[in-house]
Write a protein that holds these residues in place. Structure first.
Motif, short mmCIF file in Angstrom:
data_model
loop_
_atom_site.label_atom_id
_atom_site.label_comp_id
_atom_site.label_asym_id
_atom_site.label_seq_id
_atom_site.Cartn_x
_atom_site.Cartn_y
_atom_site.Cartn_z
N MET A 95 -0.89 -4.09 7.66
CA MET A 95 0.25 -4.45 8.52
C MET A 95 1.50 -3.78 7.99
O MET A 95 1.65 -3.57 6.78
N THR A 96 2.42 -3.44 8.92
CA THR A 96 3.67 -2.80 8.54
C THR A 96 4.84 -3.73 8.86
O THR A 96 4.90 -4.30 9.95
N PHE A 97 5.76 -3.85 7.91
CA PHE A 97 6.94 -4.70 8.07
C PHE A 97 8.17 -3.94 7.60
O PHE A 97 8.07 -2.98 6.84
N PHE A 98 9.34 -4.40 8.03
CA PHE A 98 10.58 -3.84 7.51
C PHE A 98 10.88 -4.48 6.16
O PHE A 98 10.43 -5.60 5.87
N VAL A 99 11.63 -3.78 5.33
CA VAL A 99 11.97 -4.24 3.98
C VAL A 99 12.58 -5.63 4.01
O VAL A 99 12.24 -6.49 3.18
N ILE A 144 0.84 -1.19 0.00
CA ILE A 144 0.00 0.00 0.00
C ILE A 144 0.88 1.24 0.00
O ILE A 144 0.63 2.19 -0.74
N SER A 145 1.95 1.23 0.87
CA SER A 145 2.85 2.39 0.91
C SER A 145 4.20 1.98 1.47
O SER A 145 4.33 0.94 2.12
N THR A 146 5.23 2.80 1.18
CA THR A 146 6.57 2.58 1.72
C THR A 146 7.04 3.86 2.36
O THR A 146 6.79 4.97 1.87
N LYS A 147 7.74 3.72 3.48
CA LYS A 147 8.30 4.89 4.17
C LYS A 147 9.64 4.46 4.74
O LYS A 147 9.70 3.75 5.74
N GLY A 148 10.73 4.85 4.09
CA GLY A 148 12.07 4.45 4.52
C GLY A 148 12.22 2.95 4.41
O GLY A 148 12.04 2.37 3.35
N GLN A 149 12.53 2.31 5.53
CA GLN A 149 12.71 0.86 5.57
C GLN A 149 11.41 0.12 5.91
O GLN A 149 11.41 -1.09 6.03
N GLU A 150 10.33 0.86 6.12
CA GLU A 150 9.05 0.24 6.49
C GLU A 150 8.10 0.20 5.30
O GLU A 150 8.01 1.15 4.53
N VAL A 151 7.41 -0.93 5.19
CA VAL A 151 6.47 -1.15 4.09
C VAL A 151 5.13 -1.55 4.70
O VAL A 151 5.06 -2.48 5.50
N THR A 152 4.07 -0.82 4.32
CA THR A 152 2.72 -1.17 4.78
C THR A 152 2.05 -1.98 3.69
O THR A 152 2.07 -1.59 2.52
N ILE A 153 1.47 -3.12 4.10
CA ILE A 153 0.79 -3.98 3.13
C ILE A 153 -0.64 -4.23 3.58
O ILE A 153 -0.97 -4.09 4.75
N GLU A 154 -1.47 -4.60 2.60
CA GLU A 154 -2.81 -5.06 2.91
C GLU A 154 -2.79 -6.56 2.66
O GLU A 154 -2.47 -7.02 1.56
N THR A 155 -3.07 -7.33 3.71
CA THR A 155 -3.03 -8.79 3.59
C THR A 155 -4.20 -9.29 2.76
O THR A 155 -5.16 -8.55 2.51
N GLU A 156 -4.11 -10.55 2.36
CA GLU A 156 -5.19 -11.16 1.58
C GLU A 156 -6.48 -11.19 2.38
O GLU A 156 -7.57 -11.24 1.81
N GLU A 157 -6.37 -11.14 3.70
CA GLU A 157 -7.54 -11.14 4.58
C GLU A 157 -8.09 -9.73 4.79
O GLU A 157 -9.08 -9.55 5.48
N GLY A 158 -7.38 -8.70 4.26
CA GLY A 158 -7.85 -7.32 4.36
C GLY A 158 -7.28 -6.53 5.53
O GLY A 158 -7.72 -5.41 5.78
N PHE A 159 -6.29 -7.06 6.24
CA PHE A 159 -5.67 -6.33 7.35
C PHE A 159 -4.53 -5.46 6.85
O PHE A 159 -3.82 -5.83 5.92
#
Length: 183
Positions: free
Chosen positions: A37-41, A20-35
């Motif tokens: 979540m933010t993870f590191f690269v 969905i978006s990236t900010k520095g080393q963090e990436v926000t995703i939308e899971t297949e279930e619709g949640f």
């Protein structure tokens, strides 16, 4: 590295989603279930829709893999510097396991007596044969053998002793120097 809309999979977890978006080393995703979540690269892996093997191969950085697989250089150790004229001193291990094949049935007094007598024999031998230095390995333990050894060595006029080289023996050894008299 990741762009909006990329399909990704989370390493070490069974989670897949879309960036969905990236900010520095963090990436926000939308899971297949619709949640959301933010993870590191370094926790994500891009998943290709196409089964084109060449696209996957082009993304692999061969130099990085070679660095990971390279054999590490052996560590260098500080070697003990020896004087050119220095002769290695004979070492005598006074641990009871080195003196008798089986200590079963021996009391602590018997063990200490045997160790002391063995040390005395080696000292007398070194004096008779004009050996200038010997090393007794007594271990750390509770210090009973070391105290007995110190008492024994203190009874000789022509002997100096000190703790042995810590790098070589640790704390459990004593160096004995025999002063040679002119015959």
């Amino acid at each position: 590295m990741f762009n909006k809309g990329d399909k990704v999979s989370v390493l070490d977890e069974a989670i897949n989603g879309v960036v969905i978006s990236t900010k520095g080393q963090e990436v926000t995703i939308e899971t297949e279930e619709g949640f959301m979540m933010t993870f590191f690269v370094n926790e994500l892996l891009k998943v290709n829709d196409s089964s084109n093997l060449m696209d996957s191969i082009k993304r692999i950085n061969v130099d990085e893999i070679k660095k990971e697989k390279a054999i590490p250089k052996p560590r260098s150790f500080v070697k003990e510097r020896k004087d050119k004229h220095e002769v290695s001193a004979p070492e005598f291990d006074l641990h009871i396991e080195k003196l008798v094949p089986n200590k079963r049935g021996m009391s602590n007094y018997d063990i200490l007596t045997l160790q002391s007598e063995t040390a005395k024999r080696h000292i007398e031998f070194a004096i008779r044969n004009r050996i200038p230095k010997i090393v007794f390995i007594h271990g750390v333990g509770e210090g009973v053998l070391k105290a007995e050894l110190d008492f024994l060595l203190g009874r000789y006029d022509n002997i100096d002793f000190k703790e042995a080289n810590y790098q070589k023996y640790g704390q459990g050894a004593t160096e004995v120097y025999i002063k040679q008299s002119n015959r």
